[in-house]
Structures are given as structure tokens and as C-alpha cells.
Design a protein around this motif. Structure first.
Motif, PDB file in Angstrom:
ATOM      1  N   GLY A   1     -18.320   5.318   9.860  1.00 31.19           N
ATOM      2  CA  GLY A   1     -17.196   6.149  10.284  1.00 31.19           C
ATOM      3  C   GLY A   1     -17.114   7.465   9.541  1.00 31.19           C
ATOM      4  O   GLY A   1     -18.093   7.932   8.972  1.00 31.19           O
ATOM      5  N   ARG A   2     -15.903   8.054   9.517  1.00 32.95           N
ATOM      6  CA  ARG A   2     -15.768   9.422   8.992  1.00 32.95           C
ATOM      7  C   ARG A   2     -15.499   9.477   7.493  1.00 32.95           C
ATOM      8  O   ARG A   2     -15.425  10.561   6.909  1.00 32.95           O
ATOM      9  N   ALA A   3     -15.306   8.308   6.859  1.00 30.59           N
ATOM     10  CA  ALA A   3     -15.013   8.302   5.418  1.00 30.59           C
ATOM     11  C   ALA A   3     -16.087   7.526   4.663  1.00 30.59           C
ATOM     12  O   ALA A   3     -16.775   6.674   5.236  1.00 30.59           O
TER      13      ALA A   3
ATOM     14  N   GLY B   1     -10.697   4.382  -1.457  1.00 32.11           N
ATOM     15  CA  GLY B   1     -10.187   3.726  -2.664  1.00 32.11           C
ATOM     16  C   GLY B   1      -9.516   2.408  -2.350  1.00 32.11           C
ATOM     17  O   GLY B   1      -9.711   1.828  -1.276  1.00 32.11           O
ATOM     18  N   GLN B   2      -8.732   1.957  -3.294  1.00 32.65           N
ATOM     19  CA  GLN B   2      -8.039   0.676  -3.144  1.00 32.65           C
ATOM     20  C   GLN B   2      -7.267   0.628  -1.824  1.00 32.65           C
ATOM     21  O   GLN B   2      -6.569   1.582  -1.470  1.00 32.65           O
ATOM     22  N   ASP B   3      -7.378  -0.484  -1.107  1.00 30.81           N
ATOM     23  CA  ASP B   3      -6.569  -0.685   0.102  1.00 30.81           C
ATOM     24  C   ASP B   3      -5.118  -0.858  -0.329  1.00 30.81           C
ATOM     25  O   ASP B   3      -4.746  -1.873  -0.928  1.00 30.81           O
TER      26      ASP B   3
ATOM     27  N   PRO C   1      -7.041   7.402 -13.559  1.00 33.15           N
ATOM     28  CA  PRO C   1      -8.372   7.183 -12.985  1.00 33.15           C
ATOM     29  C   PRO C   1      -8.926   5.835 -13.433  1.00 33.15           C
ATOM     30  O   PRO C   1      -8.750   5.449 -14.597  1.00 33.15           O
ATOM     31  N   ASP C   2      -9.587   5.132 -12.499  1.00 29.96           N
ATOM     32  CA  ASP C   2     -10.186   3.850 -12.879  1.00 29.96           C
ATOM     33  C   ASP C   2     -11.557   3.702 -12.219  1.00 29.96           C
ATOM     34  O   ASP C   2     -12.085   4.653 -11.629  1.00 29.96           O
ATOM     35  N   SER C   3     -12.139   2.547 -12.349  1.00 28.64           N
ATOM     36  CA  SER C   3     -13.449   2.223 -11.769  1.00 28.64           C
ATOM     37  C   SER C   3     -14.537   3.172 -12.256  1.00 28.64           C
ATOM     38  O   SER C   3     -15.521   3.414 -11.555  1.00 28.64           O
TER      39      SER C   3
HETATM   40  C1  LHQ Z   1      -5.738   3.438   4.163  1.00 27.70           C
HETATM   41  C2  LHQ Z   1      -6.120   3.965   2.913  1.00 27.70           C
HETATM   42  C3  LHQ Z   1      -5.968   3.155   1.768  1.00 27.70           C
HETATM   43  C4  LHQ Z   1      -5.099   1.488   3.147  1.00 27.70           C
HETATM   44  C5  LHQ Z   1      -6.479   5.447   4.393  1.00 27.70           C
HETATM   45  N1  LHQ Z   1      -5.450   1.921   1.932  1.00 27.70           N
HETATM   46  N2  LHQ Z   1      -5.226   2.209   4.268  1.00 27.70           N
HETATM   47  C6  LHQ Z   1      -5.483   1.317  -7.345  1.00 27.70           C
HETATM   48  C7  LHQ Z   1      -4.518   0.252  -7.336  1.00 27.70           C
HETATM   49  C8  LHQ Z   1      -4.761  -0.987  -7.929  1.00 27.70           C
HETATM   50  C9  LHQ Z   1      -5.784  -1.348  -8.616  1.00 27.70           C
HETATM   51  C10 LHQ Z   1      -7.082  -0.846  -8.470  1.00 27.70           C
HETATM   52  O1  LHQ Z   1      -7.341   0.506  -8.483  1.00 27.70           O
HETATM   53  C11 LHQ Z   1      -6.735   1.400  -7.756  1.00 27.70           C
HETATM   54  C12 LHQ Z   1      -7.567   2.558  -7.604  1.00 27.70           C
HETATM   55  C13 LHQ Z   1      -7.399   3.447  -6.406  1.00 27.70           C
HETATM   56  O2  LHQ Z   1      -8.280   3.547  -5.619  1.00 27.70           O
HETATM   57  S1  LHQ Z   1      -5.920   4.302  -6.310  1.00 27.70           S
HETATM   58  C14 LHQ Z   1      -6.167   5.316  -4.891  1.00 27.70           C
HETATM   59  C15 LHQ Z   1      -5.902   4.603  -3.606  1.00 27.70           C
HETATM   60  N3  LHQ Z   1      -6.193   5.468  -2.500  1.00 27.70           N
HETATM   61  C16 LHQ Z   1      -5.368   6.420  -2.078  1.00 27.70           C
HETATM   62  O3  LHQ Z   1      -4.309   6.672  -2.605  1.00 27.70           O
HETATM   63  C17 LHQ Z   1      -5.825   7.169  -0.848  1.00 27.70           C
HETATM   64  C18 LHQ Z   1      -4.854   6.961   0.327  1.00 27.70           C
HETATM   65  N4  LHQ Z   1      -5.358   7.681   1.491  1.00 27.70           N
HETATM   66  C19 LHQ Z   1      -5.162   8.974   1.680  1.00 27.70           C
HETATM   67  O4  LHQ Z   1      -4.557   9.665   0.876  1.00 27.70           O
HETATM   68  C20 LHQ Z   1      -5.713   9.552   2.942  1.00 27.70           C
HETATM   69  O5  LHQ Z   1      -5.883   8.519   3.872  1.00 27.70           O
HETATM   70  C21 LHQ Z   1      -7.060  10.295   2.753  1.00 27.70           C
HETATM   71  C22 LHQ Z   1      -6.800  11.596   1.944  1.00 27.70           C
HETATM   72  C23 LHQ Z   1      -8.107   9.442   2.056  1.00 27.70           C
HETATM   73  C24 LHQ Z   1      -7.597  10.690   4.151  1.00 27.70           C
HETATM   74  O6  LHQ Z   1      -6.576  11.316   4.891  1.00 27.70           O
HETATM   75  P1  LHQ Z   1      -6.710  11.469   6.462  1.00 27.70           P
HETATM   76  O7  LHQ Z   1      -8.066  11.968   6.793  1.00 27.70           O
HETATM   77  O8  LHQ Z   1      -5.531  12.277   6.919  1.00 27.70           O
HETATM   78  O9  LHQ Z   1      -6.632   9.970   7.066  1.00 27.70           O
HETATM   79  P2  LHQ Z   1      -5.314   9.056   7.267  1.00 27.70           P
HETATM   80  O10 LHQ Z   1      -4.436   9.155   6.094  1.00 27.70           O
HETATM   81  O11 LHQ Z   1      -4.726   9.334   8.608  1.00 27.70           O
HETATM   82  O12 LHQ Z   1      -5.981   7.577   7.249  1.00 27.70           O
HETATM   83  C25 LHQ Z   1      -6.564   6.972   8.415  1.00 27.70           C
HETATM   84  C26 LHQ Z   1      -6.207   5.508   8.382  1.00 27.70           C
HETATM   85  O13 LHQ Z   1      -6.753   4.907   7.225  1.00 27.70           O
HETATM   86  C27 LHQ Z   1      -4.694   5.286   8.311  1.00 27.70           C
HETATM   87  O14 LHQ Z   1      -4.406   4.122   9.025  1.00 27.70           O
HETATM   88  P3  LHQ Z   1      -3.589   4.189  10.441  1.00 27.70           P
HETATM   89  O15 LHQ Z   1      -3.402   2.745  10.826  1.00 27.70           O
HETATM   90  O16 LHQ Z   1      -2.312   4.923  10.163  1.00 27.70           O
HETATM   91  O17 LHQ Z   1      -4.518   4.950  11.359  1.00 27.70           O
HETATM   92  C28 LHQ Z   1      -4.471   5.071   6.847  1.00 27.70           C
HETATM   93  O18 LHQ Z   1      -3.315   4.329   6.574  1.00 27.70           O
HETATM   94  C29 LHQ Z   1      -5.710   4.264   6.464  1.00 27.70           C
HETATM   95  N5  LHQ Z   1      -5.981   4.393   5.050  1.00 27.70           N
HETATM   96  N6  LHQ Z   1      -6.578   5.210   3.106  1.00 27.70           N
HETATM   97  N7  LHQ Z   1      -6.340   3.565   0.545  1.00 27.70           N
END
Ligand code: LHQ
Length: 261
Positions: A59-61, A65-67, A139-141
Motif C-alpha cells: 500500500g501507500r505507507a 507505528g504502533q496501532d 522516541p522508542d524502538s
Molecule cells: C492508524 C494508524 C495507527 C491505527 C494510521 N494506528 N490506525 C507507542 C505506544 C505504545 C507502545 C509502543 O510504542 C509506541 C510507539 C509509536 O509508534 S507511537 C506513534 C504511533 N503512531 C502515530 O501516532 C501515527 C498515527 N497516524 C498518523 O498520524 C497518520 O495516519 C499518518 C501521518 C501516519 C498518515 O496520515 P494520512 O496519510 O492522512 O492517513 P490517515 O491518518 O487518514 O490514515 C489512514 C488510515 O490508517 C486511517 O484509518 P481510517 O479507518 O480512518 O481510514 C487511520 O486511522 C489509520 N491509521 N495510523 N498508528
């Protein structure tokens, strides 16, 4: 290849490609994905027919990161210790090159994953965001280890504090990736690169990865000693004899087929 799996695996010409497969969720990492990927990496590491591992995504990504739909009230330390930390350690300690082929956005732990490869190849539309601070996390991982080593403390801090997106040209300039390829030919370009790497001396590359990883936390004296130890190991391997023979005979070395003694 199991189409339903959240991690697809396919081996061609010595190159095992592992594909994160939750495109609708931008390959956000749930437990199934992280543990499945770690297991697939271990299997690829143990499989002698695999000389190079490519980690990419559908896909496009690349990986968002973490769900966040699966983040509960659990203990974050334990979560990281049981999932992301073993994944990153598996990549760094795997005895063969791992290419992270970053096809789209890499955010949070997905950015750490993108940085964890031995070789980082990016599609032109790929990007990276140290997005943790947007949700007030650290930041982690491995990001806190990888990024400052690549860009220095100050740039790393700025990228982490502001969570600004790094585009592919900028990533290439900063040293976050080795090469950027057009989106249209990305998969083929990655496979061609990986096959070139697969033709190199596998045993020597395994030792090279080992000595480089150890040098990251060693003194010069320790690194010199480690090099000297591993050189003896490399020098006793058939790959070394083949390399020297090929040089003397003015032909290309064949590191894929062990010569009959
Ligand atoms: C998602 C996600 C996502 C679920 C897009 N989860 N659904 C943290 C916590 C605990 C322990 C372990 O370590 C961590 C480390 C981490 O990784 S913390 C960081 C977690 N990730 C984020 O905060 C990123 C959240 N996502 C975004 O900010 C945006 O989606 C990005 C900038 C990546 C992309 O933006 P867009 O291109 O505008 O896409 P979108 O936001 O429209 O996302 C498309 C779909 O993907 C959407 O679902 P939907 O059902 O509404 O179409 C999003 O909900 C889903 N999605 N990231 N991390």
C-alpha cells in the motif's frame, strides 16, 4: 505466500522479501504484525538459501507505528520489551544484510524500523516522521539510538520535538537512506539492488555486520582487536580463497558456489 497474513514472505534469487500487510491501517503495528515479523526474520536468518532480507510494506505507507487502536492501559515498558525491542534486536543481530525498503510514510516505531536496516532504500514518495511527540511520547524502538548517530543530537532533537516530516530528498541529504528510486520502478530497483548484495560474499558480510555493530559501542583499541580476531576467521573461509584466486586469474569472483576442494 499466505495472502491473509499480516506479514507476507517470498524468496526469489536468494532474496527473502517480507512485506507488512495491513495497508488499510497504513501497516500500523499490532502485536500480530510485530511478533509475526520477528518470527519471519528469524526463519530467514536460519535459512541458508536466503542471503539478503528485504523488509517492505503493502500500500501507500511503510508503517504508521504502533496501532493506536490497540493501545490500552497496559505497561508500555513491558510492551516494548516483549515486542519492538526483540524485533529491532533481531534485525541488528541477523547474520545477513537487512534492507529496509521504505515505500511510503514511516512514523513513530515505523520510523525506527525504517532506520534499523543495514541498507535503507526509499521510494521517491516515502517520508519519515518521528511522530512520538504528537501523542506526547518519547522516541522508542531504537529511534533515540539510530537518529542522533545519523544526524547529530541537535537535528535529531528538532525532528523529534517538532515531529516534522522528512521527505526522500531530505532523507538522502541527511543520510537516513542510501538511495532513492522512482515510485514506479521501486520494487524492481529494490530487488535488483538486493540481488547485487546477494552475490557478495555472505560469510564476510555477516562478519562485517558483526564488527560494525560492535564498533558502535567500542573503544578504538577494542575495535582494532575485534577486527584482528574476525579477520582470521574471514581469512580461513573459502570465500577469501575464491576472492584471491579470482583476482590472480583476472576473473569475477563467484561467491555463490563453494568450489570443490
Ligand atoms: C492508524 C494508524 C495507527 C491505527 C494510521 N494506528 N490506525 C507507542 C505506544 C505504545 C507502545 C509502543 O510504542 C509506541 C510507539 C509509536 O509508534 S507511537 C506513534 C504511533 N503512531 C502515530 O501516532 C501515527 C498515527 N497516524 C498518523 O498520524 C497518520 O495516519 C499518518 C501521518 C501516519 C498518515 O496520515 P494520512 O496519510 O492522512 O492517513 P490517515 O491518518 O487518514 O490514515 C489512514 C488510515 O490508517 C486511517 O484509518 P481510517 O479507518 O480512518 O481510514 C487511520 O486511522 C489509520 N491509521 N495510523 N498508528
Amino acid at each position: 505466500m499466505t495472502e491473509q497474513s499480516v506479514v507476507l514472505a517470498e524468496t526469489r534469487a536468494g532474496v527473502c522479501t517480507l512485506t507488512l500487510n495491513r495497508p488499510d491501517k497504513l501497516n500500523a503495528a499490532n502485536n500480530e504484525l510485530i511478533l509475526g515479523l520477528t518470527e519471519q526474520l528469524r526463519q530467514a536468518g536460519a535459512d541458508d538459501s536466503v542471503r539478503v532480507v528485504v523488509l517492505t510494506a503493502a500500500g501507500r505507507a511503510f508503517c504508521a507505528g504502533q496501532d493506536l487502536s490497540e493501545v490500552g492501559s497496559g505497561n508500555m515498558t513491558e510492551h516494548l520489551q516483549q515486542t519492538y525491542n526483540p524485533l529491532i534486536q533481531t534485525i541488528r543481530s541477523l547474520g545477513k544484510p537487512v534492507i529496509t525498503a521504505v515505500n511510503g510514510i514511516a512514523a513513530g516505531a515505523g520510523a525506527s524500523l525504517a532506520l534499523s536496516g543495514d541498507i535503507r532504500l526509499w521510494a521517491a514518495s516515502a517520508s519519515l516522521v518521528e511522530i512520538f511527540s504528537n501523542i506526547a511520547l518519547v522516541p522508542d524502538s531504537g529511534s533515540s539510538w539510530f537518529l542522533p548517530r545519523l544526524v547529530g543530537y541537535h537535528r535529531a532533537f528538532e525532528l523529534m520535538a517538532l515531529a516534522e516530516k522528512v521527505t526522500a530528498p531530505e532523507a538522502e541529504r541527511l543520510g537516513l537512506c542510501e538511495h532513492v528510486y522512482p515510485d514506479e520502478t521501486f520494487q524492481a530497483d529494490v530487488q535488483a539492488y538486493a540481488e547485487r548484495l546477494a552475490a557478495r560474499p555472505a560469510h564476510a558480510l555477516k562478519l562485517t555486520k558483526e564488527v560494525l555493530n560492535a564498533a558502535a559501542t567500542a573503544s578504538l583499541a577494542e575495535a582494532l582487536e575485534h577486527e584482528a580476531q574476525l579477520q582470521q576467521v574471514a581469512g580461513g573461509h573459502w570465500e577469501h580463497r575464491e576472492g584471491v584466486n579470482a583476482f590472480r586469474e583476472k576473473r569475477a569472483a563467484d561467491f555463490l558456489n563453494k568450489p570443490q576442494d
